[in-house]
Scaffold this motif. Structure first.
Motif, PDB file in Angstrom:
ATOM      1  N   ARG A  96      39.787  34.436  41.021  1.00 31.69           N
ATOM      2  CA  ARG A  96      39.871  33.904  42.388  1.00 31.69           C
ATOM      3  C   ARG A  96      40.797  32.690  42.420  1.00 31.69           C
ATOM      4  N   THR A  97      40.596  31.766  41.498  1.00 23.42           N
ATOM      5  CA  THR A  97      41.439  30.570  41.443  1.00 23.42           C
ATOM      6  C   THR A  97      42.894  30.954  41.216  1.00 23.42           C
ATOM      7  N   GLY A  98      43.122  31.921  40.345  1.00 22.26           N
ATOM      8  CA  GLY A  98      44.487  32.367  40.071  1.00 22.26           C
ATOM      9  C   GLY A  98      45.161  32.915  41.306  1.00 22.26           C
ATOM     10  N   LEU A  99      44.467  33.770  42.053  1.00 21.20           N
ATOM     11  CA  LEU A  99      45.051  34.353  43.258  1.00 21.20           C
ATOM     12  C   LEU A  99      45.296  33.290  44.321  1.00 21.20           C
ATOM     13  N   VAL A 100      44.321  32.442  44.555  1.00 19.50           N
ATOM     14  CA  VAL A 100      44.476  31.399  45.570  1.00 19.50           C
ATOM     15  C   VAL A 100      45.624  30.455  45.200  1.00 19.50           C
ATOM     16  N   THR A 101      45.666  30.029  43.962  1.00 24.07           N
ATOM     17  CA  THR A 101      46.737  29.128  43.515  1.00 24.07           C
ATOM     18  C   THR A 101      48.092  29.818  43.657  1.00 24.07           C
ATOM     19  N   TRP A 102      48.177  31.089  43.270  1.00 28.38           N
ATOM     20  CA  TRP A 102      49.420  31.857  43.401  1.00 28.38           C
ATOM     21  C   TRP A 102      49.883  31.888  44.860  1.00 28.38           C
ATOM     22  N   LEU A 103      48.974  32.226  45.762  1.00 22.79           N
ATOM     23  CA  LEU A 103      49.349  32.315  47.174  1.00 22.79           C
ATOM     24  C   LEU A 103      49.781  30.956  47.711  1.00 22.79           C
ATOM     25  N   GLU A 104      49.095  29.903  47.286  1.00 23.23           N
ATOM     26  CA  GLU A 104      49.482  28.556  47.722  1.00 23.23           C
ATOM     27  C   GLU A 104      50.872  28.189  47.190  1.00 23.23           C
ATOM     28  N   GLU A 105      51.101  28.434  45.919  1.00 25.46           N
ATOM     29  CA  GLU A 105      52.384  28.069  45.320  1.00 25.46           C
ATOM     30  C   GLU A 105      53.518  28.939  45.853  1.00 25.46           C
ATOM     31  N   LEU A 106      53.250  30.217  46.077  1.00 31.70           N
ATOM     32  CA  LEU A 106      54.259  31.106  46.652  1.00 31.70           C
ATOM     33  C   LEU A 106      54.603  30.669  48.074  1.00 31.70           C
ATOM     34  N   THR A 107      53.594  30.348  48.865  1.00 30.08           N
ATOM     35  CA  THR A 107      53.830  29.909  50.241  1.00 30.08           C
ATOM     36  C   THR A 107      54.602  28.598  50.263  1.00 30.08           C
TER      37      THR A 107
ATOM     38  N   ARG B 150      42.961  41.678  39.788  1.00 28.69           N
ATOM     39  CA  ARG B 150      41.980  40.890  39.023  1.00 28.69           C
ATOM     40  C   ARG B 150      40.907  40.320  39.951  1.00 28.69           C
ATOM     41  N   ALA B 151      41.331  39.817  41.110  1.00 27.80           N
ATOM     42  CA  ALA B 151      40.369  39.242  42.060  1.00 27.80           C
ATOM     43  C   ALA B 151      39.460  40.320  42.645  1.00 27.80           C
ATOM     44  N   LEU B 152      40.019  41.489  42.941  1.00 28.92           N
ATOM     45  CA  LEU B 152      39.204  42.588  43.460  1.00 28.92           C
ATOM     46  C   LEU B 152      38.171  43.036  42.429  1.00 28.92           C
ATOM     47  N   ALA B 153      38.543  43.062  41.166  1.00 27.91           N
ATOM     48  CA  ALA B 153      37.655  43.535  40.098  1.00 27.91           C
ATOM     49  C   ALA B 153      36.391  42.695  39.974  1.00 27.91           C
ATOM     50  N   VAL B 154      36.462  41.433  40.378  1.00 26.12           N
ATOM     51  CA  VAL B 154      35.284  40.561  40.294  1.00 26.12           C
ATOM     52  C   VAL B 154      34.758  40.201  41.678  1.00 26.12           C
ATOM     53  N   ALA B 155      35.181  40.962  42.690  1.00 22.23           N
ATOM     54  CA  ALA B 155      34.743  40.767  44.078  1.00 22.23           C
ATOM     55  C   ALA B 155      35.021  39.351  44.584  1.00 22.23           C
ATOM     56  N   ALA B 156      36.148  38.787  44.157  1.00 22.06           N
ATOM     57  CA  ALA B 156      36.533  37.444  44.597  1.00 22.06           C
ATOM     58  C   ALA B 156      37.260  37.474  45.933  1.00 22.06           C
TER      59      ALA B 156
END
Length: 185
Positions: free
Chosen positions: A86-97, A138-144
């Motif tokens: 979850r942290t990885g996806l959120v951080t990625w989206l923030e940094e990409l944006t 990865r986020a979907l796999a852990v229901a994040a």
């Protein structure tokens, strides 16, 4: 994009190529991705035909202008894939944006790159999408994230937020946080 001819490039070809990319980067940063190709050629001190010999299209030129930033983002996504999903996806989206809001023309280029059929599948859009797919999976796999969340939906949201907040990363970050609240369970 390299010259389609195989083998080492002549030094004048290489100089012109580097000058065109540097000039395009400066003009895109100032005027956006729709800057006139003729203006780029003129500012680089070459003719329009020279520009077109180096770059088959505007998108091909933009791909090269944004390549370093996209490669940096690819490396960052790889780092984020090793941590909490979850942290990885959120951080990625923030940094990409933030990168897209700070890099004038990048959101339009990434969106246009979705329609480019590169033989190696290595357009800026492809690179960003591939990284997003890994992190979303990865986020979907852990229901994040909610099960209906798709990488393409998230990239569309990032593009939209970064286009309307171009040059204003703080607002981009704030709007993205509102969006992220909607995708998390």
């Amino acid at each position: 994009m390299a010259n389609p001819k195989a083998g080492p490039q002549r030094s004048d070809w290489q100089r012109n190529h580097e000058r065109l990319v540097a000039t395009a980067a400066a003009l895109v940063a100032r005027d956006g991705a729709q800057v006139s190709l003729e203006e780029i050629a003129r500012e680089a001190g070459v003719g329009s035909a020279t520009l077109h010999r180096h770059f088959a299209s505007r998108q091909a030129l933009l791909e090269e202008v944004f390549r370093d930033e996209v490669e940096r983002l690819r490396r960052r996504a790889g780092e984020l894939a090793g941590g909490d999903p979850r942290t990885g996806l959120v951080t990625w989206l923030e940094e990409l944006t933030t990168a897209a809001a700070n890099t004038r023309g990048l959101p339009a280029s990434l969106a246009a790159g979705a329609d480019v059929d590169a033989p190696d599948g290595d357009t800026c859009h492809d690179i960003v999408r591939e990284a997003t797919v890994v992190l979303v999976s990865r986020a979907l796999a852990v229901a994040a994230v909610r099960p209906e969340v798709s990488p393409d939906d998230l990239l569309t949201l990032v593009e939209a937020v970064s286009r309307v907040t171009e040059g204003d990363p703080l607002t981009a970050h704030r709007l993205l946080r509102l969006v992220l609240d909607g995708i998390c369970p």
